[in-house]
Design a protein around this motif. Structure first.
Motif, short mmCIF file in Angstrom:
data_model
loop_
_atom_site.label_atom_id
_atom_site.label_comp_id
_atom_site.label_asym_id
_atom_site.label_seq_id
_atom_site.Cartn_x
_atom_site.Cartn_y
_atom_site.Cartn_z
N GLY A 85 0.83 -1.21 0.00
CA GLY A 85 0.00 0.00 0.00
C GLY A 85 0.86 1.26 0.00
O GLY A 85 0.61 2.20 -0.75
N GLY A 86 1.90 1.27 0.84
CA GLY A 86 2.82 2.41 0.90
C GLY A 86 3.60 2.56 -0.38
O GLY A 86 3.78 3.67 -0.89
N THR A 87 4.04 1.43 -0.95
CA THR A 87 4.84 1.47 -2.18
C THR A 87 4.00 1.98 -3.36
O THR A 87 4.52 2.70 -4.23
CB THR A 87 5.43 0.08 -2.46
OG1 THR A 87 6.26 -0.29 -1.36
CG2 THR A 87 6.27 0.07 -3.74
N GLY A 101 9.26 -0.38 -1.54
CA GLY A 101 9.92 0.41 -2.60
C GLY A 101 10.51 -0.40 -3.73
O GLY A 101 11.43 0.06 -4.41
N VAL A 102 9.97 -1.62 -3.93
CA VAL A 102 10.40 -2.45 -5.07
C VAL A 102 9.15 -2.96 -5.79
O VAL A 102 8.07 -3.05 -5.21
CB VAL A 102 11.25 -3.67 -4.63
CG1 VAL A 102 12.55 -3.21 -3.96
CG2 VAL A 102 10.48 -4.61 -3.71
N ASN A 103 9.32 -3.30 -7.10
CA ASN A 103 8.17 -3.80 -7.84
C ASN A 103 8.02 -5.30 -7.63
O ASN A 103 8.73 -5.90 -6.82
CB ASN A 103 8.29 -3.42 -9.33
CG ASN A 103 9.41 -4.18 -10.04
OD1 ASN A 103 10.02 -5.09 -9.47
ND2 ASN A 103 9.69 -3.81 -11.27
N THR A 111 11.13 6.62 -5.48
CA THR A 111 9.98 7.12 -4.73
C THR A 111 9.78 8.63 -4.95
O THR A 111 10.71 9.33 -5.35
CB THR A 111 10.14 6.88 -3.22
OG1 THR A 111 11.13 7.79 -2.71
CG2 THR A 111 10.55 5.44 -2.91
N ILE A 112 8.61 9.10 -4.64
CA ILE A 112 8.30 10.53 -4.76
C ILE A 112 9.26 11.36 -3.90
O ILE A 112 9.67 12.45 -4.29
CB ILE A 112 6.82 10.81 -4.37
CG1 ILE A 112 6.44 12.28 -4.56
CG2 ILE A 112 6.49 10.36 -2.96
CD1 ILE A 112 6.07 12.68 -5.95
N PHE A 139 8.75 4.93 1.49
CA PHE A 139 9.07 6.20 0.84
C PHE A 139 10.57 6.43 0.69
O PHE A 139 11.00 7.33 -0.01
CB PHE A 139 8.44 7.37 1.61
CG PHE A 139 6.97 7.49 1.35
CD1 PHE A 139 6.48 8.38 0.41
CD2 PHE A 139 6.06 6.66 1.99
CE1 PHE A 139 5.13 8.47 0.12
CE2 PHE A 139 4.71 6.73 1.72
CZ PHE A 139 4.24 7.64 0.78
N ILE A 140 11.40 5.61 1.38
CA ILE A 140 12.83 5.91 1.39
C ILE A 140 13.71 4.68 1.20
O ILE A 140 14.88 4.80 0.83
CB ILE A 140 13.19 6.62 2.73
CG1 ILE A 140 14.56 7.29 2.64
CG2 ILE A 140 13.12 5.66 3.92
CD1 ILE A 140 14.77 8.35 3.69
#
Ligand code: MG
Ligand code: ZN
Length: 361
Positions: A85-87, A101-103, A111-112, A139-140
């Motif tokens: 959800g975060g990613t 943060g990975v697909n 990330t943004i 996010f990081i």
């Protein structure tokens, strides 16, 4: 009588006017310089209304004049976790549950927050859980599993994030590999604190504030940590003339949902809303700040079965101790807020933030 006639004349006159200006005004809409993204983990519409009721009939987030709904399913599951959800929110990519943060092929996705850094904006993260927990981590950090807490902490060193505030000190300083990440952060120019109240000056220095060994305690024990951190971070980040991006998480609405504990949910919801109030106050004064308030998923399948505004009483039932698959609300305020209405994918929140800030992939 006179007044009524005048009013009706205005209506008659304004009708043909509005019908001949039916072209889309999109190109004239101003863009924000800053984005404040607030994530209530596990915050569905029911949690919002439970908080509103417990707060005796109102919340700060009602100031948002634009509302939409986000579809939260992940690449692997109809019901997402906070990693996927975060990613989705941070990278615009639907991935498997547990990813950070990975697909879905475990390849790192920018990330943004990392885009914001590249474009010269200041960046920040705040969480009421550990700062290494799934939501802020996505996010990081770039990790195949949300459980790689020490690797996630080390990923903070790969960025130039300007301010981060949350628990998780042990993942930085009590590590299996013996590294003392707060020493490494100091060497990179950070001021490191373990208590919000001990923070002093230092305008040009970056801030690392680790407020708990693991997670921060729940309300009321945590006090006004989240609002205080929000004000402190916004003050620091707004020094950057190019603008800023910050993600602020109310983590424990989710934990109240898992526990099917209504008071836990409402006290965390009201605390999150206080931070929302600080963000909206800043945005109102600033005029160039887009505030987006959403969730990664709903938790508990919560329903309100009774309540009383005057007493701030909420009665609720739950159908699961896990997450549910329902759409979650997206509230927005400020320049660009009109682009966050309707029903859309969670990944579109990333896509729209990129557009609003004028970033190219
Ligand atoms: Mg979370
Ligand atoms: Zn959860």
């Amino acid at each position: 009588m006179k007044n009524i006639i005048v009013l009706s004349l205005i209506v008659i006159v304004s009708l043909p006017l509005s019908s001949c200006t039916s072209k889309k005004p999109a190109e004239t809409v101003e863009k924000p310089k800053n984005i404040i993204l607030l994530i209530g983990d596990g915050m569905g519409v029911t949690q919002v209304y439970a908080g509103l009721t417990a707060n005796r009939g109102s919340l700060n987030l009602e100031k948002c004049n634009h509302v939409g709904f986000s579809k939260t399913y992940s690449a692997s599951d109809y019901i997402t976790d906070s990693g996927a959800g975060g990613t989705a929110l941070s990278t615009g990519v639907k991935t498997y549950n547990g990813a950070i943060g990975v697909n879905k092929d475990t390849i790192s996705q920018k990330t943004i927050l990392e885009y914001a850094e590249d474009y010269g904006l200041a960046t920040g993260l705040i969480s009421t859980s550990a700062i290494t927990h799934a939501t802020p981590a996505s996010f990081i950090a770039h990790q195949a599993s949300r459980n790689n807490y020490e690797a996630i902490a080390a990923d903070f060193l790969n960025t130039d994030i300007d301010v981060f505030i949350g628990g998780g000190k042990n993942h930085f300083d009590a590590r299996e590999d013996g590294r003392m990440l707060t020493d490494e952060l100091k060497a990179k120019g950070y001021r490191v604190y373990f208590n919000l109240d001990s923070v002093t000056g230092g305008n040009n220095e970056k801030l690392c504030i680790l407020t708990a060994a693991e997670h921060n305690p729940p309300q009321p024990e945590r006090g006004d940590m989240l609002s205080k951190a929000t004000v402190m971070a916004l003050q620091k980040l707004s020094d950057n003339k190019k603008g800023f991006f910050i993600m602020i998480e109310g983590s424990q609405i989710d934990w109240g949902g898992h526990a099917n504990h209504t008071e836990y949910i409402t006290s965390e919801m009201i605390d999150f809303d206080k931070a929302i109030g600080k963000a909206l106050d800043f945005a109102e004064k600033d005029g160039n700040t887009l505030v987006i308030i959403t969730a990664d998923h709903e938790t508990g399948g919560m329903a309100i079965t009774g309540g009383n505004f005057k007493e701030g009483r909420v009665e609720a039932g739950y159908v699961t101790t896990n997450h549910s698959g329902v759409m979650v609300p997206v509230f927005s305020y400020g320049p660009g807020a009109e682009n966050f209405t309707g029903i859309f994918e969670n990944t579109d929140i990333f896509n729209n933030m990129m557009k609003e800030l004028g970033f190219d992939k």
